[in-house]
Design an enzyme around this catalytic site. Structure first.
Site, short mmCIF file in Angstrom:
data_model
loop_
_atom_site.label_atom_id
_atom_site.label_comp_id
_atom_site.label_asym_id
_atom_site.label_seq_id
_atom_site.Cartn_x
_atom_site.Cartn_y
_atom_site.Cartn_z
N ASP A 246 0.67 -1.30 0.00
CA ASP A 246 -0.04 -0.05 -0.16
C ASP A 246 0.89 1.23 -0.12
O ASP A 246 0.64 2.13 -0.99
CB ASP A 246 -0.93 -0.16 1.07
CG ASP A 246 -1.86 -1.23 1.03
OD1 ASP A 246 -1.67 -2.09 0.38
OD2 ASP A 246 -2.66 -1.37 1.92
N GLU B 113 2.87 -8.79 11.57
CA GLU B 113 2.75 -8.31 10.33
C GLU B 113 3.96 -8.13 9.52
O GLU B 113 3.95 -8.62 8.26
CB GLU B 113 1.49 -7.13 10.14
CG GLU B 113 1.10 -7.18 8.76
CD GLU B 113 0.15 -5.73 8.78
OE1 GLU B 113 -0.02 -5.04 10.23
OE2 GLU B 113 -0.48 -5.27 7.89
C1 2M8 Z 1 -2.71 -4.16 4.09
O1 2M8 Z 1 -3.72 -3.50 3.48
C2 2M8 Z 1 -4.98 -2.97 3.88
C3 2M8 Z 1 -5.77 -2.25 2.59
O2 2M8 Z 1 -6.04 -3.45 1.68
C4 2M8 Z 1 -4.98 -1.79 4.89
O3 2M8 Z 1 -3.80 -1.26 5.38
O4 2M8 Z 1 -5.94 -1.70 5.68
C5 2M8 Z 1 -1.77 -4.65 3.02
O5 2M8 Z 1 -0.52 -5.17 3.56
C6 2M8 Z 1 -2.44 -5.77 2.31
O6 2M8 Z 1 -1.34 -6.15 1.37
C7 2M8 Z 1 -2.93 -6.80 2.81
O7 2M8 Z 1 -3.42 -7.76 2.25
C8 2M8 Z 1 -4.03 -6.20 4.19
C9 2M8 Z 1 -4.52 -7.21 4.86
O8 2M8 Z 1 -3.23 -8.08 5.36
O9 2M8 Z 1 -3.35 -5.13 4.67
#
Ligand code: 2M8
Length: 438
Positions: free
Chosen positions: A172, A410
Site C-alpha cells: 500500500d 505483520e
Molecule cells: C494491508 O492493506 C489494507 C488495505 O487493503 C490496509 O492497510 O488496511 C496490506 O498489507 C495488504 O497487502 C494486506 O492484504 C492487508 C491485510 O493483511 O493489509
C-alpha cells in the site's frame, strides 16, 4: 504449533480473518497465502478458503481485494462494507451481502491451488481425488480471473497489470507509489473519517499518514463515482500504474494455472492461451528493466514514465521465473548487496521492503522499509524454482529464526528485528507452516 493456533483463532469456518483486530475481513492475497499454510493442516479446509473467496468473484472475472465480514465488530475497520456497499449496484457485482470492494490484489491464487494439490499428493489418493474434483470446479473461475487481469487490466496488451489504487498492489504505502500518488489532487474536502487502524498499532508512524489516507479515500470515491466500471476508470482515473510485482506474480500464477489445466484436462486452446499470457508477461517485465538500478520498475501510465525507486518489487523477474542466467545473476547480486539483504545494519539478512539506500526508506513504517514474511516467502519459492536451492534454504532458515524470535507479526523492523503492525497475522503464520514443512 503456535502458527497453527494463530490460524485456528482467525478461522471463520470457510475463510480466515487476515488478523484478529486490525483486519477482521477476508483479503484476497492473504487468503491465498493462508491456503498455502492450511494445506499442511487440512487440504479440504485449504481448498475451502479459496472457494469462499471465489464465490464473490465479479462477472468480469475480478476477484475482489476484500470480502467484508458481516459480523465484524462495529468501528473495527475503515473503509468497511458500508463504504463499499454501492459497489454492489454495479451490474458486474456478485450478490450482496456480503459486500466486496471493487479493487484487486496480486493474483497468488493459482500458485496456492497448485501448492494445495502438491500437499494432497503427499497425503494420498483420497486427498488427490478430492482436489482433482475441486480443481475441476474452480478452474473456469481461475481462468476468468487471469483473463480479467490480462484484458480489463491490460487493454494495451503489454503483459503488465494496471492498478487503480495503491491498495491494489498489496504494498500500500510503498514509495513505489509516492510520485503517482502525489500527482493526485484531492478534489474536494473529505468529510471527517475515522482511523480505526491506528488503534491496533503501538505507534501511528507504523501506518500510512493522514495525507496518504486522504488520497486513498479520494481514489475510492472516484472509483465509486465511475460506478466501478473498468472502462470508465481507465479513461478518467488519475492513478493508473503498471505494477511489476502483481505482473510477475501473474506470470508465475499462469505457470501454475497451466499445471492445473493439465490436471483438469483443459482444452489445447486454453493451454495455448495461458502459455501466451505467461510469455506476454515476461516480455512486459523485460521492458520495465532498469539497467542502472538493476531492478524492474513500475510504470506510471498517467505521467508516462517509470517510477524510479528501489523496493523488493524490483525483483519481479525473479518471481516471474525462467530468466536468463545473466539476469538471474545480476538480480541475486542486488539482493545480496548492501542495498538490500546485505546491508550491514540489518538484524537478519532479509531484504527490507524498501532499500535502506533510498531516502524514503523508513525502518518502521509499513511498506516503506520493514521486512515482510510473505514477501520473503515469495522470494524463497522463486529461488527454489530458479534452482537456487542453497540460497532458498538460507532464506527459509533465517526467516524461521525471525519468526521464532518475534512471533507472527505483520512486518518487522529490519534493524531492531521487532515485530510491528498487527500481531497474530494469519499470512505470517501460514508461511511459517509452509516453511516448517520444509
Ligand atoms: C494491508 O492493506 C489494507 C488495505 O487493503 C490496509 O492497510 O488496511 C496490506 O498489507 C495488504 O497487502 C494486506 O492484504 C492487508 C491485510 O493483511 O493489509
Amino acid at each position: 504449533m503456535q502458527a497453527e493456533e494463530v490460524l485456528r483463532q482467525n478461522d471463520m469456518g470457510s475463510w480466515t480473518r487476515a488478523a484478529p483486530g486490525l483486519y477482521p475481513h477476508q483479503w484476497s492475497w492473504d487468503s491465498a497465502f493462508i491456503a498455502i499454510g492450511l494445506a499442511h493442516l487440512d487440504v479440504r479446509r485449504a481448498a475451502r478458503e479459496l472457494r469462499s473467496l471465489f464465490a464473490h468473484q465479479w462477472r468480469t472475472g475480478k476477484v475482489p481485494h476484500i470480502v467484508f465480514n458481516p459480523e465484524a465488530p462495529p468501528k473495527s475497520y475503515y473503509p468497511g462494507a458500508e463504504h463499499w456497499a454501492c459497489a454492489a449496484a454495479s451490474p458486474d457485482a456478485p450478490p450482496a451481502p456480503p459486500y466486496t470492494s471493487c479493487l484487486t490484489q496480486p493474483p497468488v491464487h493459482a500458485i496456492a491451488l497448485w501448492r494445495i494439490w502438491e500437499a494432497a499428493g503427499r497425503e494420498g489418493e483420497e486427498a488427490l481425488s478430492f482436489m482433482r474434483t475441486f480443481l475441476h470446479d474452480i478452474y473456469p473461475r481461475l481462468l476468468a480471473w487471469h483473463r480479467y487481469l490480462l484484458t480489463y487490466r491490460d487493454p494495451e496488451e503489454s503483459g503488465l497489470v494496471t492498478i487503480y489504487h495503491p491498495w491494489g498492489s498489496g504494498t500500500d504505502n510503498s514509495p513505489r507509489w509516492d510520485a503517482a500518488l502525489a500527482a493526485v489532487e484531492v478534489g474536494e474536502e473529505l468529510p471527517p473519517y475515522p482511523r480505526y487502524d491506528l488503534q491496533h498499532v503501538t505507534d501511528p508512524s507504523q501506518r500510512p499518514t493522514n495525507a496518504d489516507y486522504d488520497r486513498y479515500l479520494w481514489l475510492v470515491k472516484l472509483i465509486k463515482k465511475a460506478g466501478c466500471d473498468e472502462r470508465t476508470i481507465y479513461r478518467s482515473h488519475p492513478f493508473l500504474v503498471k505494477d511489476v510485482l502483481s505482473s510477475a506474480i501473474l506470470v508465475a500464477a499462469n505457470e501454475a494455472l497451466l499445471e492445473i489445466a493439465e490436471v483438469v484436462g483443459a482444452s489445447e486452446e486454453d493451454r495455448e492461451l495461458i502459455v501466451g499470457w505467461a510469455e506476454r508477461g515476461r516480455r512486459g517485465l523485460d521492458a520495465c528493466w532498469d539497467d542502472d538500478l538493476k531492478l524492474c520498475l513500475d510504470y506510471d501510465l498517467r505521467a508516462d514514465k517509470p517510477l524510479r525507486v528501489r523496493t523488493v518489487a524490483g525483483f519481479a523477474p525473479l518471481i516471474a521465473g525462467r530468466q536468463s542466467s545473466e539476469r538471474l545473476e545480476v538480480l541475486l547480486e542486488v539482493l545480496d548487496s548492501s542495498a538490500f539483504a546485505g546491508h550491514p545494519g540489518l538484524r537478519w539478512p532479509l531484504p527490507p521492503s524498501t532499500s535502506p539506500a533510498e531516502l524514503r526508506f523508513h525502518p518502521r513504517s509499513y511498506w516503506r522499509g520493514p521486512t515482510w514474511p510473505v514477501i520473503n516467502w515469495l522470494l524463497w519459492w522463486s529461488l527454489l524454482r530458479a534452482g537456487e536451492g542453497e540460497r532458498a534454504e538460507r532464506l527459509r532458515r533465517i526467516s524461521l529464526e525471525q519468526l521464532a524470535s518475534g512471533g507472527f507479526g505483520e512486518y518487522f523492523d529490519p534493524y531492531a528485528g521487532e515485530p510491528l503492525g498487527s500481531t497474530r497475522q494469519s499470512w505470517t503464520a501460514a508461511v511459517a507452516l509452509d516453511w516448517l514443512a520444509g
